[in-house]
Design a protein around this motif. Sequence first.
Motif, PDB file in Angstrom:
ATOM      1  N   ILE A   1       1.566  -5.667   5.389  1.00 20.22           N
ATOM      2  CA  ILE A   1       2.560  -6.272   4.424  1.00 20.22           C
ATOM      3  C   ILE A   1       2.608  -5.990   2.835  1.00 20.22           C
ATOM      4  N   TRP A   2       2.930  -6.654   2.067  1.00 21.64           N
ATOM      5  CA  TRP A   2       3.778  -6.118   0.826  1.00 21.64           C
ATOM      6  C   TRP A   2       2.350  -5.013  -0.348  1.00 21.64           C
ATOM      7  N   GLN A   3       2.581  -4.450  -0.685  1.00 24.75           N
ATOM      8  CA  GLN A   3       1.353  -4.216  -1.230  1.00 24.75           C
ATOM      9  C   GLN A   3       1.088  -4.501  -2.558  1.00 24.75           C
ATOM     10  N   TRP A   4       1.598  -5.501  -2.633  1.00 16.70           N
ATOM     11  CA  TRP A   4       0.864  -6.951  -3.960  1.00 16.70           C
ATOM     12  C   TRP A   4      -0.438  -7.544  -3.632  1.00 16.70           C
ATOM     13  N   ALA A   5      -0.203  -7.362  -2.301  1.00 22.57           N
ATOM     14  CA  ALA A   5      -1.127  -8.465  -0.777  1.00 22.57           C
ATOM     15  C   ALA A   5      -3.156  -7.457  -1.832  1.00 22.57           C
ATOM     16  N   TYR A   6      -2.553  -6.665  -1.950  1.00 21.30           N
ATOM     17  CA  TYR A   6      -4.078  -5.943  -1.913  1.00 21.30           C
ATOM     18  C   TYR A   6      -5.486  -6.465  -2.771  1.00 21.30           C
ATOM     19  N   ALA A   7      -4.443  -7.185  -4.393  1.00 21.42           N
ATOM     20  CA  ALA A   7      -5.240  -7.521  -4.750  1.00 21.42           C
ATOM     21  C   ALA A   7      -6.058  -9.438  -4.270  1.00 21.42           C
ATOM     22  N   ALA A   8      -5.591  -9.843  -3.528  1.00 22.57           N
ATOM     23  CA  ALA A   8      -5.726 -11.199  -2.668  1.00 22.57           C
ATOM     24  C   ALA A   8      -6.432 -10.865  -1.853  1.00 22.57           C
ATOM     25  N   VAL A   9      -6.520  -9.870  -1.164  1.00 22.37           N
ATOM     26  CA  VAL A   9      -7.719  -9.378   0.136  1.00 22.37           C
ATOM     27  C   VAL A   9      -8.890  -8.976  -0.627  1.00 22.37           C
ATOM     28  N   THR A  10      -8.656  -8.658  -1.925  1.00 24.86           N
ATOM     29  CA  THR A  10     -10.254  -8.525  -2.529  1.00 24.86           C
ATOM     30  C   THR A  10     -11.006  -9.329  -4.024  1.00 24.86           C
ATOM     31  N   ASN A  11      -9.897 -10.292  -3.847  1.00 20.79           N
ATOM     32  CA  ASN A  11     -10.595 -11.492  -4.839  1.00 20.79           C
ATOM     33  C   ASN A  11     -11.309 -12.792  -4.217  1.00 20.79           C
ATOM     34  N   PRO A  12     -12.862 -12.168  -5.286  1.00 19.14           N
ATOM     35  CA  PRO A  12     -13.559 -13.007  -4.637  1.00 19.14           C
ATOM     36  C   PRO A  12     -13.624 -14.475  -4.024  1.00 19.14           C
ATOM     37  N   LYS A  13     -12.567 -14.524  -5.586  1.00 17.58           N
ATOM     38  CA  LYS A  13     -12.426 -16.192  -5.358  1.00 17.58           C
ATOM     39  C   LYS A  13     -11.965 -16.644  -3.799  1.00 17.58           C
ATOM     40  N   ASP A  14     -11.388 -15.720  -3.009  1.00 17.06           N
ATOM     41  CA  ASP A  14     -10.264 -16.308  -1.969  1.00 17.06           C
ATOM     42  C   ASP A  14     -11.085 -15.440  -1.010  1.00 17.06           C
ATOM     43  N   SER A  15     -11.218 -14.449  -0.610  1.00 16.37           N
ATOM     44  CA  SER A  15     -11.304 -13.343   0.626  1.00 16.37           C
ATOM     45  C   SER A  15     -13.124 -13.722   0.734  1.00 16.37           C
TER      46      SER A  15
ATOM     47  N   MET B   1      -7.448   6.703   3.034  1.00 15.22           N
ATOM     48  CA  MET B   1      -6.469   7.424   2.813  1.00 15.22           C
ATOM     49  C   MET B   1      -6.405   8.030   0.823  1.00 15.22           C
ATOM     50  N   TYR B   2      -6.121   6.315   0.499  1.00 11.27           N
ATOM     51  CA  TYR B   2      -5.809   6.550  -1.458  1.00 11.27           C
ATOM     52  C   TYR B   2      -7.338   6.210  -1.372  1.00 11.27           C
ATOM     53  N   GLY B   3      -8.266   6.307  -1.663  1.00 10.36           N
ATOM     54  CA  GLY B   3      -9.838   5.155  -1.684  1.00 10.36           C
ATOM     55  C   GLY B   3      -9.946   4.157  -1.299  1.00 10.36           C
ATOM     56  N   ARG B   4     -10.618   3.340  -2.048  1.00 11.50           N
ATOM     57  CA  ARG B   4     -11.345   2.153  -2.236  1.00 11.50           C
ATOM     58  C   ARG B   4     -10.338   1.672  -3.083  1.00 11.50           C
ATOM     59  N   ILE B   5     -10.359   0.140  -2.850  1.00 17.12           N
ATOM     60  CA  ILE B   5      -9.360  -0.547  -3.268  1.00 17.12           C
ATOM     61  C   ILE B   5     -10.087  -0.814  -4.276  1.00 17.12           C
ATOM     62  N   ALA B   6      -9.627  -1.142  -5.722  1.00 17.81           N
ATOM     63  CA  ALA B   6     -10.731  -1.594  -6.620  1.00 17.81           C
ATOM     64  C   ALA B   6     -10.526  -3.083  -6.581  1.00 17.81           C
ATOM     65  N   ARG B   7     -11.557  -3.023  -7.523  1.00 18.17           N
ATOM     66  CA  ARG B   7     -11.411  -5.079  -6.979  1.00 18.17           C
ATOM     67  C   ARG B   7     -10.247  -5.459  -8.260  1.00 18.17           C
ATOM     68  N   ALA B   8      -9.999  -6.880  -7.827  1.00 21.54           N
ATOM     69  CA  ALA B   8      -8.368  -6.698  -8.221  1.00 21.54           C
ATOM     70  C   ALA B   8      -8.596  -8.712  -8.055  1.00 21.54           C
ATOM     71  N   ALA B   9      -9.100  -8.841  -9.457  1.00 22.84           N
ATOM     72  CA  ALA B   9      -8.620 -10.429  -9.389  1.00 22.84           C
ATOM     73  C   ALA B   9      -7.304 -11.378  -9.479  1.00 22.84           C
ATOM     74  N   LEU B  10      -6.779 -11.990  -8.583  1.00 28.09           N
ATOM     75  CA  LEU B  10      -5.668 -12.721  -8.274  1.00 28.09           C
ATOM     76  C   LEU B  10      -5.361 -14.217  -9.315  1.00 28.09           C
ATOM     77  N   CYS B  11      -4.743 -13.940 -10.725  1.00 24.72           N
ATOM     78  CA  CYS B  11      -4.565 -14.860 -11.245  1.00 24.72           C
ATOM     79  C   CYS B  11      -3.925 -16.173 -10.745  1.00 24.72           C
ATOM     80  N   ALA B  12      -4.362 -17.474 -11.266  1.00 25.85           N
ATOM     81  CA  ALA B  12      -3.946 -18.242 -10.966  1.00 25.85           C
ATOM     82  C   ALA B  12      -3.091 -19.002 -11.870  1.00 25.85           C
ATOM     83  N   SER B  13      -2.237 -19.220 -11.638  1.00 21.31           N
ATOM     84  CA  SER B  13      -0.540 -19.784 -11.832  1.00 21.31           C
ATOM     85  C   SER B  13      -0.166 -20.525 -12.993  1.00 21.31           C
ATOM     86  N   LEU B  14       0.199 -20.745 -13.947  1.00 22.22           N
ATOM     87  CA  LEU B  14       0.562 -21.504 -14.818  1.00 22.22           C
ATOM     88  C   LEU B  14       1.801 -22.377 -14.910  1.00 22.22           C
TER      89      LEU B  14
END
Length: 450
Positions: free
Chosen positions: A283-297, A1-14
């Motif tokens: 889920i919340w909108q922030w999660a889209y990065a996590a579900v396309t993060n190649p480190k976790d998904s 509906m809004y296009g495909r989700i772009a690649r997004a890497a979820l950063c490791a927390s400091l």
Amino acid sequence: MYGRIARAALCASLIAVGNVGTAAELPASATMPPYGLKAGKPYNGQTIKVMAVNTPQFIALQMRTQQFTDATGIIVKWLWVPFKSLQEKVTSVGVAANGNVDIVNYLDQWGASYTHWLQPLDPLIRQDSFDLADYPPAFLQSVTQSGKLYGMPVRSNVQMFLYRKDIFDALHLKAPRTWQDMIDAGPKIRAAYPDVAPLACYYGADGNRQNLFMWADFVRGAGGRILDERGYPAWTSPEAMKATREYVGLYSKDNLCGPGATSNVEQDARIAFQQGRAAMLPIWQWAYAAVTNPKDSTLKPEQVGFAPMPAYRSGDPPTTIVNTMPMSISMYSKHKEASWEYLKWLANPDLDKRNAIERNVNGFAVRNNVVNRWSSLRDPQVNAANSHVQSAEAEALQGKAAPMPEVVYWPEVADLASVAINQAVSGGDVDALMKDASERAHHVVQRELR
């Protein structure tokens, strides 16, 4: 509906207590600081402490803070807290009443119980003519108690509906516009992909009340209410009970959920989706990065689509839950004025946009799609950097968007509803359980309102 989700890497927390980073290139003037900051550095040399949840968004803000210090002379120290410990830590700031922490960050649903020790911001907003018109009303509602604003929404989230675009395309399905669309897609997904659950469900009652968000969408969408105008439980009305039976029925009747749904929490559902074990995820909108993060998904960006949450009925707007994690000033702070200067800077529109666009902040790699203002939600650059997820947020916010009840007794009342729903999904009688929870909650409210 809004296009495909772009690649997004979820950063490791400091992990650490941070101080300030290098300067961010925000507008400045040799004679007048930007964003309504006071000229002449009247609070030069003061140090303020911010207690906040540990997120990449806030770490990026902390690493930009040197620009604020250069403009004001105010030193800022951030105290990082994991979300699991946040409520306890923030509550202890109010209990201690010693002013050792100046600014606190918390989940909006806890805010009503903190108002006796938080500084109302309305006088400061009037004093500096701070314009609130750029904030969606639902975000402001989440930080308002008895007509007073107690915090600035700096981490504002809107529910989003993620789905496997590759599966939907293969089955010639469109993103669900209604809950019935979602239910109707279930058998088709199960028949074609037997190892994939149609919906990543989370009915677990672990004390965080995550199983109430989608329930509230159903209840409100059906014309019911969670609490009535007096603040008493209203979830036993005919409309609310019908909606609750439908929500529980996603598991017990419609067979949409995968294994573990009765005990799963939000993180479990997200992981199931990331691992390809579910086709839809509210889920919340922030999660889209996590579900396309190649480190976790296991999913690639082109496999994931997103849309606003479905509506209860065709033609209706979605009834979307929002939450915010505001920043508020402790009434016990010895540096209230300096703290207000920092809140103004954190809330400025340029920073709101930049923090969602720039992917490297003084050497820190960050992916953040959280914004707080209409201007950011509608900004072409912000949307281009985040696959237009903000456009979906803006659409949802123009519907029936609202936070969960913002009353001091809500956590106790919500626990009763959360446990009842969990027991209903586990085989209990939905009507009996919700009525019993309502009666118990009625006594809680009665006690608090005496």
